[in-house]
Scaffold this active site. Structure first.
Site, PDB file in Angstrom:
ATOM      1  N   CYS A  38      49.491   5.117  81.030  1.00 45.85           N
ATOM      2  CA  CYS A  38      49.041   3.899  80.333  1.00 45.85           C
ATOM      3  C   CYS A  38      47.648   4.148  79.747  1.00 45.85           C
ATOM      4  O   CYS A  38      46.897   4.996  80.228  1.00 45.85           O
ATOM      5  CB  CYS A  38      48.997   2.771  81.368  1.00 45.85           C
ATOM      6  SG  CYS A  38      48.305   1.204  80.812  1.00 45.85           S
ATOM      7  N   SER A  40      45.136   2.408  80.103  1.00 49.03           N
ATOM      8  CA  SER A  40      44.084   2.111  81.093  1.00 49.03           C
ATOM      9  C   SER A  40      43.665   3.391  81.823  1.00 49.03           C
ATOM     10  O   SER A  40      42.492   3.563  82.164  1.00 49.03           O
ATOM     11  CB  SER A  40      44.554   1.061  82.102  1.00 49.03           C
ATOM     12  OG  SER A  40      44.859  -0.148  81.454  1.00 49.03           O
ATOM     13  N   HIS A  43      41.409   5.108  79.505  1.00 49.64           N
ATOM     14  CA  HIS A  43      40.089   4.452  79.490  1.00 49.64           C
ATOM     15  C   HIS A  43      39.188   5.027  80.587  1.00 49.64           C
ATOM     16  O   HIS A  43      37.978   5.147  80.406  1.00 49.64           O
ATOM     17  CB  HIS A  43      40.218   2.949  79.751  1.00 49.64           C
ATOM     18  CG  HIS A  43      40.703   2.133  78.579  1.00 49.64           C
ATOM     19  ND1 HIS A  43      40.391   2.420  77.273  1.00 49.64           N
ATOM     20  CD2 HIS A  43      41.465   1.009  78.531  1.00 49.64           C
ATOM     21  CE1 HIS A  43      40.941   1.514  76.473  1.00 49.64           C
ATOM     22  NE2 HIS A  43      41.606   0.649  77.214  1.00 49.64           N
ATOM     23  N   HIS A  59      48.628   4.260  87.631  1.00 50.86           N
ATOM     24  CA  HIS A  59      48.807   2.969  88.307  1.00 50.86           C
ATOM     25  C   HIS A  59      50.175   2.382  88.010  1.00 50.86           C
ATOM     26  O   HIS A  59      50.509   1.322  88.505  1.00 50.86           O
ATOM     27  CB  HIS A  59      47.700   2.004  87.881  1.00 50.86           C
ATOM     28  CG  HIS A  59      47.694   1.765  86.403  1.00 50.86           C
ATOM     29  ND1 HIS A  59      47.215   2.682  85.505  1.00 50.86           N
ATOM     30  CD2 HIS A  59      48.155   0.731  85.661  1.00 50.86           C
ATOM     31  CE1 HIS A  59      47.381   2.237  84.283  1.00 50.86           C
ATOM     32  NE2 HIS A  59      47.962   1.057  84.335  1.00 50.86           N
ATOM     33  N   CYS A 166      53.579  -1.597  85.177  1.00 46.54           N
ATOM     34  CA  CYS A 166      52.430  -2.052  84.384  1.00 46.54           C
ATOM     35  C   CYS A 166      52.867  -2.560  83.019  1.00 46.54           C
ATOM     36  O   CYS A 166      52.784  -3.746  82.741  1.00 46.54           O
ATOM     37  CB  CYS A 166      51.346  -0.983  84.237  1.00 46.54           C
ATOM     38  SG  CYS A 166      49.935  -1.638  83.302  1.00 46.54           S
TER      39      CYS A 166
HETATM   40  P1  PAD Z   1      48.557   2.385  73.555  1.00 50.07           P
HETATM   41  O1  PAD Z   1      47.578   3.436  73.206  1.00 50.07           O
HETATM   42  O2  PAD Z   1      49.950   2.770  73.888  1.00 50.07           O
HETATM   43  O3  PAD Z   1      48.635   1.284  72.398  1.00 50.07           O
HETATM   44  C1  PAD Z   1      47.566   0.904  71.588  1.00 50.07           C
HETATM   45  C2  PAD Z   1      48.105   0.703  70.173  1.00 50.07           C
HETATM   46  O4  PAD Z   1      47.081   0.168  69.368  1.00 50.07           O
HETATM   47  C3  PAD Z   1      48.569   1.997  69.504  1.00 50.07           C
HETATM   48  O5  PAD Z   1      49.865   1.813  68.954  1.00 50.07           O
HETATM   49  C4  PAD Z   1      47.535   2.224  68.415  1.00 50.07           C
HETATM   50  O6  PAD Z   1      48.072   2.883  67.281  1.00 50.07           O
HETATM   51  C5  PAD Z   1      47.131   0.799  68.095  1.00 50.07           C
HETATM   52  N1  PAD Z   1      45.818   0.671  67.470  1.00 50.07           N
HETATM   53  C6  PAD Z   1      44.691   1.376  67.699  1.00 50.07           C
HETATM   54  N2  PAD Z   1      43.684   0.917  66.929  1.00 50.07           N
HETATM   55  C7  PAD Z   1      44.192  -0.084  66.175  1.00 50.07           C
HETATM   56  C8  PAD Z   1      43.656  -0.970  65.211  1.00 50.07           C
HETATM   57  N3  PAD Z   1      42.367  -0.898  64.827  1.00 50.07           N
HETATM   58  N4  PAD Z   1      44.473  -1.910  64.646  1.00 50.07           N
HETATM   59  C9  PAD Z   1      45.768  -2.004  65.019  1.00 50.07           C
HETATM   60  N5  PAD Z   1      46.329  -1.190  65.950  1.00 50.07           N
HETATM   61  C10 PAD Z   1      45.549  -0.261  66.519  1.00 50.07           C
HETATM   62  O7  PAD Z   1      47.926   1.589  74.788  1.00 50.07           O
HETATM   63  P2  PAD Z   1      48.669   0.659  75.868  1.00 50.07           P
HETATM   64  O8  PAD Z   1      49.690  -0.148  75.180  1.00 50.07           O
HETATM   65  O9  PAD Z   1      48.992   1.489  77.069  1.00 50.07           O
HETATM   66  O10 PAD Z   1      47.433  -0.264  76.301  1.00 50.07           O
HETATM   67  C11 PAD Z   1      46.873  -1.152  75.337  1.00 50.07           C
HETATM   68  C12 PAD Z   1      45.667  -1.845  75.935  1.00 50.07           C
HETATM   69  O11 PAD Z   1      46.094  -2.723  76.976  1.00 50.07           O
HETATM   70  C13 PAD Z   1      44.654  -0.900  76.582  1.00 50.07           C
HETATM   71  O12 PAD Z   1      43.339  -1.370  76.337  1.00 50.07           O
HETATM   72  C14 PAD Z   1      44.976  -1.008  78.058  1.00 50.07           C
HETATM   73  O13 PAD Z   1      43.892  -0.661  78.886  1.00 50.07           O
HETATM   74  C15 PAD Z   1      45.303  -2.483  78.139  1.00 50.07           C
HETATM   75  C16 PAD Z   1      46.048  -2.894  79.348  1.00 50.07           C
HETATM   76  N6  PAD Z   1      45.744  -4.115  79.878  1.00 50.07           N
HETATM   77  C17 PAD Z   1      46.362  -4.554  80.981  1.00 50.07           C
HETATM   78  C18 PAD Z   1      45.989  -5.905  81.479  1.00 50.07           C
HETATM   79  O14 PAD Z   1      46.352  -6.269  82.598  1.00 50.07           O
HETATM   80  N7  PAD Z   1      45.287  -6.691  80.685  1.00 50.07           N
HETATM   81  C19 PAD Z   1      47.340  -3.797  81.605  1.00 50.07           C
HETATM   82  C20 PAD Z   1      47.678  -2.582  81.041  1.00 50.07           C
HETATM   83  C21 PAD Z   1      47.026  -2.109  79.906  1.00 50.07           C
HETATM   84 ZN    ZN Z   2      48.564   0.008  82.761  1.00 48.48          ZN
END
Ligand code: PAD
Ligand code: ZN
Length: 366
Positions: A38, A40, A43, A59, A166
């Site tokens: 993921c 995260s 990050h 995770h 997740c």
């Molecule tokens: P990912 O990298 O699979 O997806 C991110 C997407 O955003 C990709 O498709 C990118 O191409 C796109 N992207 C990047 N920059 C831009 C932009 N400027 N405009 C439009 N699109 C863009 O990541 P993910 O889906 O695994 O995670 C996404 C976020 O969610 C990340 O910050 C992660 O830490 C967070 C997250 N939050 C929780 C929560 O509980 N809130 C849980 C899991 C993940």
């Molecule tokens: Zn996650």
């Protein structure tokens, strides 16, 4: 025993021989079978989530119960489980209010990189090794709090089960639990990655009629449509706010979701909302980042910007429910798996692919 450990920020993750202590009271030893990679996790590697190192990352995972500590009654050796990265204490102010996702105890332990008692189970010689979000799924085995394992049906393959730990729970939960999207709504999803695609399919499940997926990587648009997007906007080519207004008779959407974690796209998620719209930030930005939004629009347009952590979920109920939806062919999980690595060694390649934005999710089978 092998685990993928981040020894220091910005470095490649290294596969280390580590030792694991036995589960204490109210803890469980799990043999990990599959783990999803993921953003995260990335990050942490990039120091956007400043957690203590060295740390066993991962995770999102599923596996088999190997041993239970004293007092554990809800699982036994041999049970299949999904790991829950917010193992709530059940006693703090927020748990008592019914908001397990905000558990004070779980959040503090995650910041310390320890289990709920403030100590670690992973060691390398004398050195303590921290554990990401009380899970640490990039490892052959892990020890987690009892609430950190959710027993699941045995007919779900481990990679698909892992994804619910997740990505699917966070994405679908943000729609269903946080936003409570209503049938017939219009929705914009900014960021169509592993979590964003689950927001899209959650919006479809909730009955949204217009689902606008915004991304900057061309490969994501076909995936977004497959998961339920009705329209796509390429943020690298078009003005996102203008494009969303054009698709919604100049009004803006009822609900928006930011699933990246950048200030400019969080502001976008607010600006694409119509009057009384609700924006939900799922993406995790570094702790020192602020977002600027127009102050007058708050009272004059009645918009709300909020956030969603772990899909505001009740994992013990929601994880088995999502797996039932998958088995009933109502939730897509197979299509989230862009790449499978058959060893922990694949983790750095998986991070490179994630950073490039071209994949939905990578899975490590262990
Ligand atoms: P990912 O990298 O699979 O997806 C991110 C997407 O955003 C990709 O498709 C990118 O191409 C796109 N992207 C990047 N920059 C831009 C932009 N400027 N405009 C439009 N699109 C863009 O990541 P993910 O889906 O695994 O995670 C996404 C976020 O969610 C990340 O910050 C992660 O830490 C967070 C997250 N939050 C929780 C929560 O509980 N809130 C849980 C899991 C993940
Ligand atoms: Zn996650």
């Amino acid at each position: 025993m092998k685990a993928a450990v981040l020894m220091d920020y910005g470095q490649k993750v290294s596969i280390e021989d580590v030792q694991l202590k036995s589960p204490k009271k109210e803890e469980v030893l799990v043999k990990i079978k599959a783990a999803g990679v993921c953003h995260s996790d990335l990050h942490v590697v990039q120091a956007d989530l400043p957690l203590p190192v060295p740390m066993v990352l991962g995770h999102e995972g599923a596996g088999i119960v190997e041993e239970i500590g004293e007092g554990v009654t809800h699982v036994k050796k041999g049970d299949h489980v999904v790991l829950n990265w917010v193992p709530h204490c059940g006693k703090c102010y927020y748990c008592l209010k019914g908001r397990k996702d905000m558990c004070e105890h779980a959040q503090r332990s995650a910041e310390y990189g320890t289990l709920l008692d403030g100590t670690t189970r992973f060691y390398k010689g004398e050195q303590e090794i921290y554990q990401f979000s009380m899970t640490g799924t990039f490892s052959e085995y892990t020890v987690v709090p009892a609430n950190g394992v959710i027993p699941i049906r045995k007919d779900v393959p481990f990679p698909q089960a892992a994804l619910v730990g997740c990505g699917a729970l966070t994405g679908v939960g943000a729609v269903v639990n946080t936003a409570k999207v209503t049938p017939g709504s219009t929705v914009a999803v900014i960021g169509a990655g592993g979590v964003g695609l689950n927001v899209i399919q959650g919006a479809k499940l909730a009955g949204a009629v217009k689902i606008i997926a915004v991304d900057v990587v061309e490969e994501k648009f076909a995936m977004a449509k497959h998961f339920g997007a009705t329209h796509t906007v390429n943020g690298a080519e078009d003005d996102v706010i203008d494009a969303v207004l054009e698709l919604t008779e100049g009004r803006g959407v009822d609900y928006s979701f930011e699933v990246i974690g950048r200030p400019e796209t969080i502001a976008q998620s607010y600006n694409v909302l119509g009057k009384c719209g609700l924006g939900v930030v799922v993406g995790v930005a570094p702790p020192n980042v602020n977002v600027s939004i127009n102050a007058f629009s708050l009272p004059s347009q009645g918009k709300t910007l909020t956030g969603s952590w772990y899909g505001q979920s009740n994992p013990a109920i929601d994880i088995p429910m999502l797996l039932d939806l998958y088995m009933a062919e109502k939730l897509k999980l197979n299509e989230l798996i862009s790449k499978t690595y058959y060893s922990l060694e694949g983790v750095n390649d998986a991070f490179d692919n994630l950073a490039a934005g071209k994949i939905a999710r990578s899975i490590l089978t262990i």
